[in-house]
Design a protein around this motif. Structure first.
Motif, PDB file in Angstrom:
ATOM      1  N   LEU A  10       0.904  -1.129   0.091  1.00  0.00           N
ATOM      2  CA  LEU A  10      -0.128  -0.080   0.101  1.00  0.00           C
ATOM      3  C   LEU A  10       0.882   1.144  -0.176  1.00  0.00           C
ATOM      4  O   LEU A  10       0.430   2.194  -0.628  1.00  0.00           O
ATOM      5  CB  LEU A  10      -0.842  -0.079   1.392  1.00  0.00           C
ATOM      6  N   LYS A  11       2.007   1.111   0.813  1.00  0.00           N
ATOM      7  CA  LYS A  11       2.686   2.410   0.745  1.00  0.00           C
ATOM      8  C   LYS A  11       3.596   2.668  -0.734  1.00  0.00           C
ATOM      9  O   LYS A  11       4.143   3.896  -1.192  1.00  0.00           O
ATOM     10  CB  LYS A  11       3.974   2.162   1.675  1.00  0.00           C
ATOM     11  N   LEU A  12       3.576   1.647  -1.655  1.00  0.00           N
ATOM     12  CA  LEU A  12       4.271   1.694  -2.678  1.00  0.00           C
ATOM     13  C   LEU A  12       3.478   2.284  -3.762  1.00  0.00           C
ATOM     14  O   LEU A  12       2.084   1.890  -4.046  1.00  0.00           O
ATOM     15  CB  LEU A  12       5.057   0.266  -3.257  1.00  0.00           C
ATOM     16  N   LYS A  13       3.955   3.242  -4.667  1.00  0.00           N
ATOM     17  CA  LYS A  13       3.057   3.710  -5.785  1.00  0.00           C
ATOM     18  C   LYS A  13       3.171   2.712  -6.737  1.00  0.00           C
ATOM     19  O   LYS A  13       4.126   1.965  -7.044  1.00  0.00           O
ATOM     20  CB  LYS A  13       3.797   4.875  -5.999  1.00  0.00           C
ATOM     21  N   PRO A  14       2.041   2.863  -7.669  1.00  0.00           N
ATOM     22  CA  PRO A  14       1.877   1.663  -8.697  1.00  0.00           C
ATOM     23  C   PRO A  14       2.950   1.706  -9.725  1.00  0.00           C
ATOM     24  O   PRO A  14       3.791   0.558  -9.972  1.00  0.00           O
ATOM     25  CB  PRO A  14       0.630   2.108  -9.347  1.00  0.00           C
ATOM     26  N   TRP A  15       3.679   2.978 -10.017  1.00  0.00           N
ATOM     27  CA  TRP A  15       4.609   2.810 -10.874  1.00  0.00           C
ATOM     28  C   TRP A  15       6.004   2.416 -10.088  1.00  0.00           C
ATOM     29  O   TRP A  15       6.888   1.626 -10.990  1.00  0.00           O
ATOM     30  CB  TRP A  15       4.922   4.360 -11.425  1.00  0.00           C
ATOM     31  N   ALA A  16       6.062   2.557  -8.977  1.00  0.00           N
ATOM     32  CA  ALA A  16       7.343   1.959  -8.172  1.00  0.00           C
ATOM     33  C   ALA A  16       7.206   0.581  -8.133  1.00  0.00           C
ATOM     34  O   ALA A  16       8.430  -0.157  -8.446  1.00  0.00           O
ATOM     35  CB  ALA A  16       7.370   2.593  -6.858  1.00  0.00           C
ATOM     36  N   LEU A  17       6.030  -0.119  -7.897  1.00  0.00           N
ATOM     37  CA  LEU A  17       6.017  -1.343  -7.813  1.00  0.00           C
ATOM     38  C   LEU A  17       6.212  -1.760  -9.087  1.00  0.00           C
ATOM     39  O   LEU A  17       6.857  -2.794  -9.282  1.00  0.00           O
ATOM     40  CB  LEU A  17       4.445  -1.731  -7.276  1.00  0.00           C
ATOM     41  N   ALA A  18       5.432  -1.609 -10.254  1.00  0.00           N
ATOM     42  CA  ALA A  18       5.868  -2.138 -11.628  1.00  0.00           C
ATOM     43  C   ALA A  18       7.177  -1.836 -12.101  1.00  0.00           C
ATOM     44  O   ALA A  18       7.725  -2.730 -12.677  1.00  0.00           O
ATOM     45  CB  ALA A  18       4.997  -1.202 -12.501  1.00  0.00           C
TER      46      ALA A  18
END
Length: 301
Positions: A10-18
């Motif tokens: 939840l803390k990670l932004k979608p772009w960072a996770l991707a």
């Protein structure tokens, strides 16, 4: 553990996770390709858990991915506390993807009459793969975690522990791959380390300049006009002269060093300048790009 992972995601932004998933996946595939295309066909060894897996492949024909998964899982169970949560998640992911790729990805083999060429290619490709995994906030687990444990309980430096563990595995493999291939494997490991280092911080390396001059204002103005970098000014005291001086500190790219040195010499020929390597720089103008900054042309120099 599941709740911790959920909170982290939840803390990670979608772009960072991707980004992390993409980098770790690509790194695992590249690393596995290096092992299956260059290392095993040429009967080389390797360091870490992969080295153990390769030796068992030679002796018992056990798939390298299977051995890699079993040993790394055991090590992670023991030493998961030594990894930060984000790294732990992507390390587990990397472990499964690498193990799958080692048993599935089989590019055309490369066998050269000159073993050093095969070792060079294999070392560089594996280093790139490991570097991409680290860039994605994963890790190769295995000997890295053991080295962390040795550091905590035995006081052995992390780099020293990693080197000793890897070299022990490589040297032990000499009984299977022979003395000549062991020497070539050691050479290959150095290339792997060099390629890994280049991928992780090769493009972000900068130079730090420490400047002692009688004309600090002129030098600061010149630096601002020339490269538009931030300058830190220290108040210093010269023991020999017993006079106070202003010491300037600045971080610049390699091409900018010579330009600044020449202009400092024209302002103050007696200026004292030291230049040292900087491993990594994080901040405005280096890792934070501001498109609205009128001086953005300086960022890429």
């Amino acid at each position: 553990m599941k709740s911790s992972i959920t909170k982290l995601q939840l803390k990670l932004k979608p772009w960072a996770l991707a980004y992390s998933i993409f980098m770790v996946t690509l790194g695992c595939l590249v690393y596995a390709a290096g092992v299956n295309s260059f290392v095993i066909p040429n009967h080389f060894g390797n360091g870490g858990v992969a080295g153990i897996a390769i030796i068992l492949k030679y002796i018992k024909d056990i798939p390298t991915g299977t051995t890699n998964l079993i040993i790394n899982s055991f090590i992670l169970l023991i030493g998961y506390r030594f990894l930060e949560k984000r790294t732990l998640i992507f390390t587990i992911y990397a472990m499964f993807v690498t193990s799958w790729a080692l048993n599935t990805i089989f590019p055309p083999v490369f066998i050269s009459d000159n073993r050093l060429i095969s070792a060079m290619a294999g070392g560089v490709i594996m280093g790139i793969g490991l570097g991409l995994i680290l860039k994605g906030h994963g890790s190769s687990a295995g000997t890295d975690i053991i080295a962390m444990i040795l550091k905590k309980y035995l006081g052995i430096n992390f780099a020293t522990g990693t080197f000793l563990l890897n070299m022990s595995i490589v040297l032990a493999s000499g009984f299977v791959i022979g003395a000549e291939n062991t020497i070539v494997t050691i050479f290959m490991k150095f290339l792997t380390s060099a390629a890994l280092e280049f991928v992780t911080d090769g493009f972000s390396r900068r130079k730090a300049m420490l400047i002692v001059t009688k004309e600090p204002e002129q030098v600061c103005q010149m630096i601002t006009e020339t490269v538009n970098r931030g300058i830190t000014v220290f108040r210093a005291y010269g023991y020999y002269t017993h006079k106070e001086r202003e010491v300037l500190y600045i971080v610049v790219s390699k091409p900018q060093v010579m330009k600044i040195e020449r202009r400092i010499a024209s302002i103050d020929p007696n200026a004292f300048v030291t230049v040292s390597d900087v491993q990594e720089v994080i901040g405005q103008g280096f890792t934070f790009y501001n498109p609205n900054n009128k001086n953005r042309r300086f960022y890429d120099e």
